[in-house]
Each structure stands twice: as C-alpha cells, then as structure tokens.
Design an enzyme around this catalytic site. Structure first.
Site, short mmCIF file in Angstrom:
data_model
loop_
_atom_site.label_atom_id
_atom_site.label_comp_id
_atom_site.label_asym_id
_atom_site.label_seq_id
_atom_site.Cartn_x
_atom_site.Cartn_y
_atom_site.Cartn_z
N GLY B 40 44.70 37.65 36.15
CA GLY B 40 45.06 36.22 36.29
C GLY B 40 43.71 35.42 35.61
N GLY B 42 43.36 31.96 36.03
CA GLY B 42 43.00 30.59 36.54
C GLY B 42 41.54 30.25 36.72
N ARG B 330 46.35 15.20 56.17
CA ARG B 330 47.68 15.46 55.45
C ARG B 330 48.61 16.13 56.34
NH1 ARG B 330 45.28 18.88 50.20
NH2 ARG B 330 44.47 17.27 48.96
C1 FAD Z 1 49.36 19.57 41.64
C2 FAD Z 1 48.22 20.49 42.23
C3 FAD Z 1 47.17 19.65 42.38
C4 FAD Z 1 45.81 20.14 42.93
N1 FAD Z 1 44.74 19.60 43.04
C5 FAD Z 1 43.64 20.01 43.36
C6 FAD Z 1 42.59 19.21 43.58
O1 FAD Z 1 42.40 18.14 43.17
N2 FAD Z 1 41.20 19.80 43.94
C7 FAD Z 1 41.43 21.21 44.14
O2 FAD Z 1 40.17 21.68 44.88
N3 FAD Z 1 42.40 21.96 44.47
C8 FAD Z 1 43.59 21.37 43.74
N4 FAD Z 1 44.75 21.88 43.62
C9 FAD Z 1 44.77 23.45 44.23
C10 FAD Z 1 44.32 24.25 42.90
O3 FAD Z 1 44.68 23.74 41.73
C11 FAD Z 1 44.44 25.77 43.15
O4 FAD Z 1 44.57 26.34 44.43
C12 FAD Z 1 43.59 26.75 42.21
O5 FAD Z 1 43.90 26.22 41.11
C13 FAD Z 1 44.12 28.11 42.05
O6 FAD Z 1 43.40 28.84 41.20
P1 FAD Z 1 43.48 30.14 41.13
O7 FAD Z 1 42.35 30.56 39.81
O8 FAD Z 1 43.18 30.98 42.35
O9 FAD Z 1 45.02 30.57 40.51
P2 FAD Z 1 46.06 30.22 39.33
O10 FAD Z 1 45.24 28.99 38.65
O11 FAD Z 1 46.98 29.83 40.16
O12 FAD Z 1 46.00 31.25 38.18
C14 FAD Z 1 46.85 32.26 38.66
C15 FAD Z 1 46.65 33.35 37.43
O13 FAD Z 1 47.18 34.42 37.63
C16 FAD Z 1 48.18 34.99 36.70
N5 FAD Z 1 49.22 35.68 37.26
C17 FAD Z 1 49.78 35.67 38.59
N6 FAD Z 1 50.58 36.74 38.84
C18 FAD Z 1 50.31 37.59 37.87
C19 FAD Z 1 50.89 38.75 37.47
N7 FAD Z 1 51.67 39.34 38.38
N8 FAD Z 1 50.45 39.26 36.29
C20 FAD Z 1 49.52 38.63 35.65
N9 FAD Z 1 48.96 37.73 35.80
C21 FAD Z 1 49.30 36.98 36.85
C22 FAD Z 1 48.86 33.56 36.24
O14 FAD Z 1 49.35 33.93 34.96
C23 FAD Z 1 47.48 33.01 36.10
O15 FAD Z 1 46.79 32.94 34.90
C24 FAD Z 1 46.01 21.37 43.33
C25 FAD Z 1 47.29 22.18 43.30
C26 FAD Z 1 48.19 21.73 42.82
C27 FAD Z 1 49.62 22.52 42.76
#
Ligand code: FAD
Ligand code: SF4
Ligand code: FES
Lengths: 252, 640
Positions: B40, B42, B330
């Site tokens: 991941g 993100g 919410r």
């Molecule tokens: C429209 C929207 C607006 C938002 N606005 C806000 C905000 O204003 N403020 C806030 O705090 N939060 C906000 N959120 C929530 C926040 O964006 C997310 O919770 C957060 O970005 C998640 O980050 P992460 O790094 O955990 O995962 P993600 O960003 O979801 O990244 C997941 C990563 O894992 C990889 N991956 C997944 N499965 C696999 C696999 N099996 N094999 C290899 N790679 C894989 C993907 O390719 C990606 O790179 C928002 C969410 C949405 C949907």
C-alpha cells in the site's frame, strides 16, 4: 424522466505493447444521459461479457478527477470535449442520440500500450524520482510556522501542485512532450522556500530524465494547457526552460 | 481470554515517550540486513516506506495502481487535524485526544488516541518541510478552519485537495528513496496471500497485474497499509480499487479482524441516479453550514421543489434537533435522511434523496457570498447531477465513506501474528465506533511517519539479521498454490452472471441490513442471504479472459469473493454487539431522541474475530480486548 440515447462506439483493442492494434465497433442502446463516460464503458463491458466477448480494458480508480488514472482520448481529444475535467468526470449528457464516439489510448512512444486503452506511464514516476521532491527526512523538520510563506506564493505553488499526473498533456502534444507535467512539479517546489534550495539540481535532473524517457521537445503549441483537466498554466514550461538554461550555463 | 494490547504503564501523557526510551533499537549497520515489505502506498504506506528507507532498512513497496501517487488517499478533501493551537482558541493535545475518544463513542483505546494527538503536530511540521502547500494567512502563517463539529479551529487544509497534497508529499519522499535504491518499487502488483513461517509473518505472494505472474517475496516484517473495506457496499465514496483482499487473506492466515461492523456513512453525497451507478461522490459537509435540509410534507409530492411553499416543507433536522439543526453529527444526519426516505418522503427519480436548499442563504447573504464559500462544490454538483444549485435545491443522500473496523493491532501496531504490522484505515486502531472529520489523514500519517518506524525496530531487533528461509520454503509454495487455486476456480466457473451484478446484489443486502441502522431480525436474514448469494457466486459467476494477462475483471472477481466472506462477519459482529455505539445503531437500543445507547457494562470491548474456515457458513471465534478508561469519564452524547 432522464433521456436515453443510442451511441455508436469505436474503441481501440490491443493485446500488448508489441501486438498490432485495431478498432472494434459496437452500438450501445439505452445510454442514460446521467451516466458518466466511464459508466457507459462499464455498461458496454457488461453487454460484451454477457455475449462472451472480451471487455475493453481501461484505467481508472477514483472516478472523480483526482487520481489521474483515467486517460482516454475521446474523438481525438484527451479527456474528451468538456474543458477542465478528466474523462471520468465527463457525463453522457454532453452527447446526443446517434452520436459516434471513438476512444483511443494516449499515443506516445514513452507510454507503451499495456492492453487496449491501458498504457504504461511509469516514465512519469521516473521523472519525479530524478528530483521532484524536497530532500528532508522524517523527523528532521523544523516547527511548521518557523518559515512564513507569502499567501500569494503558497497559492501559486498549490495551483501547480494540483497536477494529477494523468498524461493528457503528453497525449495532446504533437511532439508528445512531458514539459507541462515536469514544469508543474518544478514550479510547485521552486515557489516555496522549502524547495528553493535544490532548485538548480532539480531542474537539470528532471529535464534530463524527461529527455531520456523519450518525450519530445516543447514547441509552444499549448495543446497541453488546453486539455489539462486541472488547468496547469504553460508559464510553468517557460520558467522551467529559463531555469534549465541558467543552470546549465552555470556549469552546474 | 482478553487480548493484550501491550499498552505501556504510566501516566497517559508519558506512555509514548517512555515507550520510545524502552523499545529496542536496531544498530545502524544492521538495518541494511533487514527487508521490510510495505503493501500500500496511501498516506500510511507511503509515509512508512519512505521513513523506513531513510532509516536504512531495505524496503519493498507494492500497490495496485500504476503509480504510488494514485492511492485512494489522494481523494481526501477537507483537511487534517493537529493540536498546534495556532489560532489560540484553547486547543491542546488533551482536547484533541478527548474529542477523538468522545467522537468514537468510547470504543477506542485511550493510549493510542493520546499518542495520535501527541504526534499530530509533528505531521504538520513534516508536511510543510516536504513542500506541502497548505493554505496560509496573509501574514504567511498556516491557516486553520473548524471541521466536523469541533469547537476549535484545528484543521489544516489545501483547498479541497488536502489528501492529494499530503499524499504527493509522501509519494515524493518515497520516490527519492526509490532513486537511491533503498526502496524496490512494485506498482500494479496485488498482494494475494500472506506467508507465515513458524508463526511469524515472513513474506507475501503477489500477482503482477500486467503479466498475471504470481511472485513470492520474502522479508523480515510485513506492513499492510491497504486501506478500508467500504466497497463491500458496492457503492461508496471509495475509489474503485479499494478492497479488503490483503487484510482478509491475512485474516485467513490467523490475523484477527476487529470491529468489522463499525462503518461510517457520510450524509452529504450526490445520490444514486440509476443502476449503472459505479460510485458515489462526496460533497464537503461544510455545505450544511448554510444549506437547509428538507423533504415535502406530502408523500410522493412530484412538484418541482421551488413550487412547494414553506408550510408544505418538512425541515426535519431543524424540527427534531432544535439546538444543532442542520449541523447534527454525520451519523444522526444520515440516519434521519434514510428514515424519511424509507417512510416514502424521498425526492428525485429514485425517491432516495432529500433536498439541501440554499435559497434562504442566497436571500440572506447574496449569491456572491454563497459562491465564494461553495462555488467549486456547486460546480461539481452541477457537473454530476445536471442541475444548478443556485436555482434549485441540491439532492443529497448518505453514502458509505469510512470503515473504522480493520485488522486488530496492539499499541505497536502489530497484529496478533508477530511481524505483521497494520497501518492506516486497514487497522482498527484509533477511531472507536465513529471517526471525526479530518482524523483519518492524521492517523495514516501518524502511523506511517511517527509510530511504525520505531515500533518495527523493536520487533526486528529480536530477529536474527539476514536470516532467510528462502522462497522455496513450503509455506511459500503453499501460499502460492492457494492464490493460484482461487484464480483458477474463479475462471473455471464460467457462469452467466457478471461480477458487478453479484457485487451490486451483495452491496444491496449489506446496505439495507448492515447499513445505517441494524436490528436482530435484519441481521439474521442478512446472514442467510449473504450465504445464499455467495453460494450462487461460486456456481454462476462469469469471469472473462485468462490469467496471464492484464485482466481487471479477474482482479475484481477475487476482491468480490473476499467481500462475500467479510460481509457475513460484519453481520455477525453487528449481531453480537447488542448495544448501539457511534455509527453502529441497533434499533433495539436508542434513546428517546433516537441516539445510540451504549451498554458500557457489557460491551466496553474490542471484538477481535479469529477465522476458522468457510463451509457454507463462515466460522469465526470471538476474542475480546477489554477497554479500560483510566483518564476520561464515559458520557452519553446528546445533540438536542
Ligand atoms: C472522498 C473522501 C474524502 C475524504 N476526506 C478526508 C478528509 O478530509 N480528512 C480525513 O482525515 N480523511 C478523509 N477521508 C478518509 C481518508 O482519505 C482515508 O481514510 C485514508 O486516506 C486512507 O489512507 P490509507 O493509507 O490507510 O489507505 P489508502 O489511501 O486507501 O491506500 C491503500 C493502498 O493500498 C494498496 N492496496 C490495497 N490492497 C492491496 C493489495 N491487495 N495489494 C497491493 N496493494 C494494495 C492500494 O493500491 C493503495 O496504494 C476521505 C475519504 C474519502 C473517500
Ligand atoms: S499537467 Fe495537466 S494534463 Fe499534464 S499530467 Fe498534469 S494534470 Fe495531466
Ligand atoms: S479515475 Fe481518477 S482521475 Fe479519472
């Protein structure tokens, strides 16, 4: 009630980077005006699969114009006819019953086709790798407010930083140049005091990488600016060139 | 047996600093001998990969998209919280901690949340140093705004693209390390299996999404930062590739899945317009500051909204919640919208929408003022929905947005499988039963930049440097065979219903029965329906093409198969939690005002599920982590 239309599609099929590509045609009935362009392709694929035909592959993720995955060239225009939107934000209400739509991948030597409309844009990653960052380690940062940044500068930096890395600029450019993409990142970082320090090396390394990847030169057609879904300004390119020349003549 | 969260002893304010002093370190010249896999890219995964590499570890990074920069985090709009107290309005680490615990309805771990509030300030420093162009005041200082019902202005933002800018910061830091050779970078690779040797996580199996090839990767530790599972609902605000596969396959290898029933629904999304709908678009909840929510008083009133006079409009939030009105939290706003639509008062072609009206704000403040505040949102709405919100009310409806549940982790963010760490939305850690606005970005970056880099060292220090089992080890072979078996099985069904068709049907069950409000009867029938549909999926799904090629539908098929199992666990967890808490509303347990009514006596625990197999039905065993509240007093929420 919403309007339904018949749309005549012609889309690119290609099995791999070295395979020969060709167009396939299909007429889709019941296209709802509120569908997005990519939802229309979903519906096309559902129909194709139910008829045991191969679906057409295309890239997407966010479907709201921010991830930069989608990159369709629609009737010859990157991201389609509507200004300042990515293909995923285009809706079918922009078309009329009976319209013909041709869909192609972006065509550039540096973006080889993976399958159908999906291309390899890893060249963009390598351009960023070459210098599109500030060299700061986690934990080594000073207090955030210790360096004030003029509001106007911060806003300008932000505008350049909104590039979504879609590659439409390359697709639209007669030379398949990546200057708008590269210039946008350079302009973003150079506008800020944090990025200013590495300004010289950054521009040389990124521009050299861009050439190495096989992107063409910029001849000021400005087609890139016209198709860019977030409106990156071509001033970025002028600034990049100025900086590059200055850096090279400094013997840096 | 209660799970051990490994929270350090001592006063809340000193736990983290003391822990940092106590944990083991890896000597600099030994770091090069360790390999860490980060799945991941993100905010959580990108930040972790960059930081590990800077420290000297060898990192392998994987993601599904064609570039790390496209992870779902890119779409976050509103902002990120931190306790800087720049506006001098009384904010503090304690207040951010307290708001988060309370917002989570007292179902999260005190020590984790306190640490989150503590490191929040460093995140802003880090991002600014990377060149993240946050909004600024005229004087050049960072600007803040208030967000999601907080009483202080602690949210940092970059217009409506905060997630994009923060992610690009992490991505660029990552690419710098890729250039130096410290990160081996594998985009378009999907993790399909976790490899466990002698009880420890030692590697993964991926599928190369371009060639279809399965590959084995060995490492000393594995970090999953693979995001949330909101797409189990089919329609959600998540990106199309967001999925539960990595977490679920790890769950099947022994990692506990915690609180799967905690799902957040966002009240202001653009409603579904038809069956072809593929995802839902969120609009900032700031719209509720000036928009008034209403439905016609007469059921099925088909008049144009502008032709419905005030006395025939039901401003239900204002009437039911006089002091908060349109600004209720919410979950309350979402629940009320669903209720009025279920009762037949919904508007629009589908009847699944309510009005959000700016008529009075425009009359009061003028069109210019409203345009200055919401211009870009209005434009976005018009582009998608096709009508002009300056001239007629918007139609909105709630949509699934964020999943608080995820893999169980201890204070070190390590799962119950040693060597398997989980970060970001993929873990269950900090938000309890409900997440506050602008806190997910904070948590992802906290996990990635400021927690994992230290806690992973504590684990690695006990692993013999450079010890390798080799990818010919039986555990690798077996895991690859499992991944291969699943792919072949999917391709061989050759049925006549498409993957999307199944996913849509599954999503409908989950939305109707494990969605905004739950009750025992619905949950029990949901379990039956999920099992039946899952059975049919494996008999009748149609997966096109072959496996040795780019094949998006094959990818989706594998993810939908996992959603089918997760959905059953969500229902089971919701059924087991016979109380209401935060976003989990059991209709049997609400106050007279329709508020979630907790049962602290019996349910003050984290539900962590252990996988036991699927055989027609999903077998899971419940483990509990008891939540002790030493420092805050538990209270009932009220927004009347
Ligand atoms: C429209 C929207 C607006 C938002 N606005 C806000 C905000 O204003 N403020 C806030 O705090 N939060 C906000 N959120 C929530 C926040 O964006 C997310 O919770 C957060 O970005 C998640 O980050 P992460 O790094 O955990 O995962 P993600 O960003 O979801 O990244 C997941 C990563 O894992 C990889 N991956 C997944 N499965 C696999 C696999 N099996 N094999 C290899 N790679 C894989 C993907 O390719 C990606 O790179 C928002 C969410 C949405 C949907
Ligand atoms: S400059 Fe514009 S067109 Fe080019 S990659 Fe960036 S967003 Fe796309
Ligand atoms: S799919 Fe993300 S920009 Fe189009």
């Amino acid at each position: 009630m919403s309007k339904e239309m018949t749309i005549h599609l012609k889309y690119w099929k290609q099995d791999g980077p070295d395979a020969r590509g060709y167009f396939e045609e299909y007429t889709l009935d019941n296209v709802n005006e509120h569908m997005s362009f990519l939802e229309m392709l979903d519906v096309l694929n559902e129909e194709l699969m139910l008829k045991d035909k191969a679906p057409v592959e295309f890239d997407y993720d966010c479907r709201e114009g921010i991830c930069g995955s989608c990159n369709l060239v629609i009737n010859g225009q990157a991201h389609g006819p509507k200004e300042r939107v990515a293909a995923c934000q285009l809706h079918m209400r922009n078309y009329s019953d009976g319209d013909h739509i041709t869909i192609e991948p972006p065509r550039a030597a540096a973006f080889p086709v993976i399958k159908d409309l999906v291309v390899d844009r890893s060249a963009f990653d390598r351009i960023i790798e070459a210098g599109g960052y500030v060299s700061v380690k986690t934990g080594a940062a000073p207090e955030a407010n210790s360096i004030p940044v003029e509001q106007e500068k911060a806003n300008k930096a932000f505008d350049y930083a909104t590039c979504i890395g879609c590659g439409a600029c390359v697709a639209a450019c007669p030379n398949a140049s990546a200057s708008l993409f590269t210039g946008a990142k350079i302009a973003h970082l150079n506008k800020l005091p944090q990025g200013e320090v590495e300004r010289t090396n950054r521009v040389v390394n990124m521009v050299d990488q861009m050439k190495e990847e096989g992107f063409g030169d910029c001849s000021n057609y400005a087609e890139c600016e016209a198709v860019c879904p977030v409106g990156i300004s071509i001033t970025a390119i002028a600034e990049m060139r100025k900086d590059y020349i200055k850096a090279v003549f400094k013997g840096d | 047996m209660s799970l051990d969260s490994k929270v350090p002893e001592g006063p809340l304010t000193e736990k983290w600093s003391k822990h940092l002093q106590d944990i083991k370190l890896v000597a600099p010249n030994n770091k090069r001998k360790y390999e860490v896999i980060v799945v991941g890219t993100g905010l959580a995964g990108g930040a972790a990969a960059a930081s590990f590499a800077e420290m000297g570890y060898n990192v392998r990074s994987f993601c599904i998209q064609d570039s790390a920069r496209r992870a779902h985090s890119i779409a976050a709009q509103g902002g990120i919280n931190a306790a800087k107290n720049y506006p001098n309005d009384g904010d503090s680490i304690w207040r951010l901690f307290y708001d988060t615990i309370k917002g989570g309805d007292y179902r999260s771990r005190e020590a984790n949340v306190y640490r989150l509030a503590q490191v929040s300030n460093e995140i802003i420093d880090q991002a600014v140093a990377q060149g993240v162009p946050f909004a600024r005041e005229y004087g050049g200082q960072l600007a803040n705004r208030s967000f999601g019902g907080a009483q202080v202005s602690r949210t940092f933002y970059a217009k409506g693209q905060t997630g994009q800018q923060l992610l690009l910061g992490a991505y660029q830091a990552m690419m710098r390390q890729v250039h130096k050779g410290n990160i081996k970078y594998h985009p378009r690779h999907e993790m399909l299996e976790l490899v466990v040797i002698d009880g420890q996580a030692k590697g993964i199996i991926t599928r190369d999404l371009v060639s279809g090839e399965l590959k084995r990767w060995e490492a000393d530790a594995v970090v999953l930062a693979t995001g949330g599972y909101g797409n189990v609902f089919y329609l959600s605000t998540n990106a199309k590739n967001s999925n539960v596969t990595a977490a679920w396959r790890a769950h099947k290898k022994g990692a506990y899945f915690a609180n799967p029933c905690y799902v957040q629904v966002h009240p202001t999304c653009i409603p579904v317009s038809g069956d072809y709908q593929s995802k839902l678009t969120l609009m900032s909840e700031s719209l509720r500051n000036d928009g008034r929510v209403w439905v016609p008083k007469k059921k099925g009133d088909k008049r144009h909204p502008n032709d419905i006079p005030d006395e025939e409009r039901y401003y239900y939030l204002e009437e039911r919640y006089p002091s908060f009105g349109n600004l209720v939290p919410r979950d309350v706003a979402s629940r009320n919208a669903k209720n009025v639509c279920d009762d037949g008062y919904g508007v629009g072609e589908t009847g699944l929408a309510v009005y959000l009206d700016f008529r009075d704000a425009i009359k009061r403040d003028g069109k210019e003022a409203v345009e200055a505040r919401y211009g870009n949102l209005f434009e976005m709405y018009e582009n998608i929905a096709g009508d002009n919100p300056y001239k007629q009310p918007m139609r909105i409806y709630p949509a699934v947005h964020y999943t608080m549940g995820g893999l169980w982790v201890d204070y070190n963010l390590m799962s119950n499988i040693p060597g398997l760490f989980v970060a970001g939305e993929a873990n269950f850690s900090d938000h309890g039963a409900n997440r506050l606005g602008a806190s997910a970005l904070m948590q992802g970056l906290s996990d990635g930049y400021f927690v994992l880099p230290y806690t992973i060292g504590n684990y690695l220090a006990d692993q013999a440097p450079g010890k390798r089992y080799g990818t010919d080890h039986g555990a690798f072979v077996e895991a690859e065979n499992e991944a291969q078996g699943q792919i072949d099985k999917l391709l061989n069904v050759n049925g006549d219903r498409t993957i999307i068709d199944f996913h849509r049907s599954l999503g409908k069950i989950v939305w109707d029965k494990i969605g905004i409000a739950r009750n025992e009867e619905d949950l029990k029938s949901a379990i039956e329906e999920i099992r039946e549909l899952r059975e049919e999926f494996w008999q009748n799904v149609k997966v096109p093409g072959d496996k040795n090629n780019y094949n998006k539908y094959l990818e989706f098929a594998g993810r939908v198969a996992d959603f089918f199992e997760l959905a059953e666990l969500m229902a089971e967890d919701a059924l087991n939690r016979d109380e209401s808490a935060g976003c989990h509303l059991r209709e049997e347990h609400q106050t007279e005002e329709g508020e979630a009514l907790r049962n602290d006596e019996d349910y003050s625990f984290v539900a962590a599920w252990e996988y036991g197999g699927v055989n027609g039905k999903l077998e899971e065993t419940l483990h509990k982590e008891n939540l002790e509240f030493e420092f805050v007093e538990l209270k009932q929420r009220s927004y009347k």
